[in-house]
Design a protein around this motif. Structure first.
Motif, PDB file in Angstrom:
ATOM      1  N   TYR A 125       0.820  -1.076   0.025  1.00  0.00           N
ATOM      2  CA  TYR A 125       0.035  -0.145  -0.004  1.00  0.00           C
ATOM      3  C   TYR A 125       0.868   1.219   0.198  1.00  0.00           C
ATOM      4  CZ  TYR A 125      -3.406  -3.310   1.932  1.00  0.00           C
ATOM      5  OH  TYR A 125      -4.286  -4.500   2.072  1.00  0.00           O
ATOM      6  N   LYS A 126       0.303   2.255  -0.443  1.00  0.00           N
ATOM      7  CA  LYS A 126       0.993   3.712  -0.197  1.00  0.00           C
ATOM      8  C   LYS A 126       1.177   3.865   1.147  1.00  0.00           C
ATOM      9  CE  LYS A 126      -1.189   5.561  -4.508  1.00  0.00           C
ATOM     10  NZ  LYS A 126      -0.142   5.819  -5.429  1.00  0.00           N
ATOM     11  N   THR A 205      -3.308  -2.601 -13.273  1.00  0.00           N
ATOM     12  CA  THR A 205      -4.329  -3.068 -12.342  1.00  0.00           C
ATOM     13  C   THR A 205      -4.373  -4.503 -12.473  1.00  0.00           C
ATOM     14  OG1 THR A 205      -5.551  -3.210 -14.738  1.00  0.00           O
ATOM     15  CG2 THR A 205      -5.927  -0.927 -13.433  1.00  0.00           C
ATOM     16  N   VAL A 216     -10.573   0.794 -11.044  1.00  0.00           N
ATOM     17  CA  VAL A 216      -9.971   2.365 -10.860  1.00  0.00           C
ATOM     18  C   VAL A 216     -11.371   2.866 -10.807  1.00  0.00           C
ATOM     19  CG1 VAL A 216      -8.051   1.792 -12.059  1.00  0.00           C
ATOM     20  CG2 VAL A 216     -10.052   2.659 -13.447  1.00  0.00           C
ATOM     21  N   HIS A 233      -8.151  12.380  -2.478  1.00  0.00           N
ATOM     22  CA  HIS A 233      -7.683  11.090  -2.356  1.00  0.00           C
ATOM     23  C   HIS A 233      -8.567   9.939  -1.532  1.00  0.00           C
ATOM     24  CE1 HIS A 233      -3.517  11.874  -4.087  1.00  0.00           C
ATOM     25  NE2 HIS A 233      -3.783  13.027  -3.158  1.00  0.00           N
ATOM     26  N   VAL A 236      -6.774   3.876   0.992  1.00  0.00           N
ATOM     27  CA  VAL A 236      -5.695   2.986   0.047  1.00  0.00           C
ATOM     28  C   VAL A 236      -6.381   1.591   0.271  1.00  0.00           C
ATOM     29  CG1 VAL A 236      -3.671   4.137   0.808  1.00  0.00           C
ATOM     30  CG2 VAL A 236      -4.460   2.366   2.219  1.00  0.00           C
ATOM     31  N   HIS A 247      -1.409  -2.512  -4.422  1.00  0.00           N
ATOM     32  CA  HIS A 247      -2.492  -1.628  -4.565  1.00  0.00           C
ATOM     33  C   HIS A 247      -2.152  -0.188  -4.823  1.00  0.00           C
ATOM     34  CE1 HIS A 247      -5.786  -4.310  -2.508  1.00  0.00           C
ATOM     35  NE2 HIS A 247      -4.611  -4.890  -1.805  1.00  0.00           N
ATOM     36  N   ASP A 248      -3.168   0.468  -5.816  1.00  0.00           N
ATOM     37  CA  ASP A 248      -3.133   1.783  -6.063  1.00  0.00           C
ATOM     38  C   ASP A 248      -2.000   2.446  -6.901  1.00  0.00           C
ATOM     39  OD1 ASP A 248      -5.900   1.936  -4.616  1.00  0.00           O
ATOM     40  OD2 ASP A 248      -4.593   1.914  -2.924  1.00  0.00           O
ATOM     41  N   HIS A 251      -3.110   4.781  -9.661  1.00  0.00           N
ATOM     42  CA  HIS A 251      -3.914   5.846  -9.067  1.00  0.00           C
ATOM     43  C   HIS A 251      -3.983   6.157  -7.818  1.00  0.00           C
ATOM     44  CE1 HIS A 251      -7.921   8.257  -9.655  1.00  0.00           C
ATOM     45  NE2 HIS A 251      -7.446   8.467 -10.589  1.00  0.00           N
ATOM     46  N   ASP A 252      -4.667   7.209  -7.207  1.00  0.00           N
ATOM     47  CA  ASP A 252      -4.771   7.774  -5.936  1.00  0.00           C
ATOM     48  C   ASP A 252      -3.242   8.390  -5.490  1.00  0.00           C
ATOM     49  OD1 ASP A 252      -6.094   8.264  -3.949  1.00  0.00           O
ATOM     50  OD2 ASP A 252      -5.701   6.390  -2.660  1.00  0.00           O
TER      51      ASP A 252
END
Length: 339
Positions: A125-126, A205, A216, A233, A236, A247-248, A251-252
């Motif tokens: 994750y971010k 993706t 998305v 945003h 996550v 993940h993500d 995007h995001d």
């Protein structure tokens, strides 16, 4: 059933358990993009997985020593091991796309060049504000996004927006609390991971296609995904990960990498474990900044300044200079699994 078949069955089940029973996902021969505008009544207000939401909420509770220990366990558990290998880095459209067209309008993502990477691990994750707040509280440094605009945008489950040096400092602080060689990823590592070990995925993706509203956000979808109105945003982990389990990445928010930016770097990049130019003025960010429905490909590069300047923030209208759009995910720079 005789003992032998039982043993064989046990061995098969064991292997399936270890591998997750997952079938490898290969890039689509012709990547597809669905319509981004969907009937609003059909848009789904996705929720973060309960276990992840609970983990992030717990990071804000209790004495700082307990919060640091929870973060230490979480960042290690969230690591995805990425086996090294060789791949063709850059915009592979002219060489491999059926239409013989480039996938990116970005001229700096060319030429395609061979890169060989050592194994590493990367966060699934971010980094969120919940995690970054533990770092700032533990080190006595200022929290991220504390200006008036930032305070309207930040919440624990959202990707943290920070300047490059703060992203670097956070990852290196994780090394202190975990005793693992944490750092920002190199640009080559980021692209290799986004493309699920360098396969020819145009988008990061779950299936290599863009299915608006499913993997998305669709146009107008973000208002259904965030806990408050007007946010840019979403939390996550709402959408399926790429085949590697990340993940993500499509995007995001953009993600900082270690490399200095040089528009011509791909013409002289070393083949083995490239780390970017030795010096520069701006850093590379990967991914897509903010908003919904618009997706860049896995090869798209952006140069971003180390310090936000007013002229760099034209795209954000009246928003004050800040780094809401640039986030991070850390890596562990060792060739064996970290856990």
């Amino acid at each position: 059933m005789s003992p032998l078949p039982k043993l064989q069955l046990a061995a098969i089940l064991c292997c399936l358990f270890k591998s997750g029973g997952a079938t490898p996902v290969n890039p689509p021969k012709v990547p597809q993009m669905s319509k981004q505008y969907i009937d609003e009544s059909k848009l789904v207000a996705l929720k973060q997985p309960a276990a992840l939401a609970t983990e992030l909420e717990a990071l804000g509770k209790g004495p700082i020593e307990e919060r640091v220990e929870r973060l230490r366990k979480k960042v290690v558990a969230d690591l995805v091991f990425v086996k090294g290998g060789t791949f063709m880095m850059g915009d592979f459209g002219p060489l491999w796309s059926p239409e013989k067209l480039p996938y990116s309008v970005d001229p700096t993502s060319k030429p395609v060049h061979e890169v060989k990477l050592s194994s590493f691990s990367i966060a699934k994750y971010k980094t969120t504000y919940a995690e970054f707040d533990v770092y700032t509280d533990a080190t006595g440094t200022e929290r991220a996004a504390t200006d008036p605009y930032g305070m309207e945008q930040r919440y624990p489950a959202a990707p943290a927006g920070v300047q490059w040096q703060r992203a670097k400092d956070y990852c290196q602080w994780l090394e202190k609390i975990t005793k693992l060689p944490f750092d920002l990823p190199t640009e080559a590592q980021w692209e290799y991971a986004a493309r699920s070990r360098g396969k020819f995925f145009v988008w990061a993706t779950d299936n290599g296609n863009i299915d608006y509203g499913r993997n998305v956000p669709a146009a107008g979808h973000i208002s259904f995904l965030t806990p408050f109105t007007g946010l840019r945003h979403y939390p996550v982990g709402l959408f399926p990960p790429n085949p590697l389990g990340l993940h993500d990445m499509a995007h995001d928010g953009e993600e900082w990498v270690n490399d200095w930016f040089d528009k011509d770097y791909y013409t002289y990049s070393p083949k083995i474990d490239p780390k970017g130019p030795v010096e520069g003025v701006r850093k590379v960010a990967r991914g897509w900044p903010v908003g919904d429905s618009i997706l860049p490909n896995t090869m798209y590069r952006r140069s971003r300044p180390l310090v936000a300047l007013p002229e760099e923030m034209k795209d954000f209208g009246t928003a004050p200079p800040n780094y809401q759009s640039q986030g991070l995910r850390c890596t562990v720079q060792q060739s064996t699994p970290a856990r």
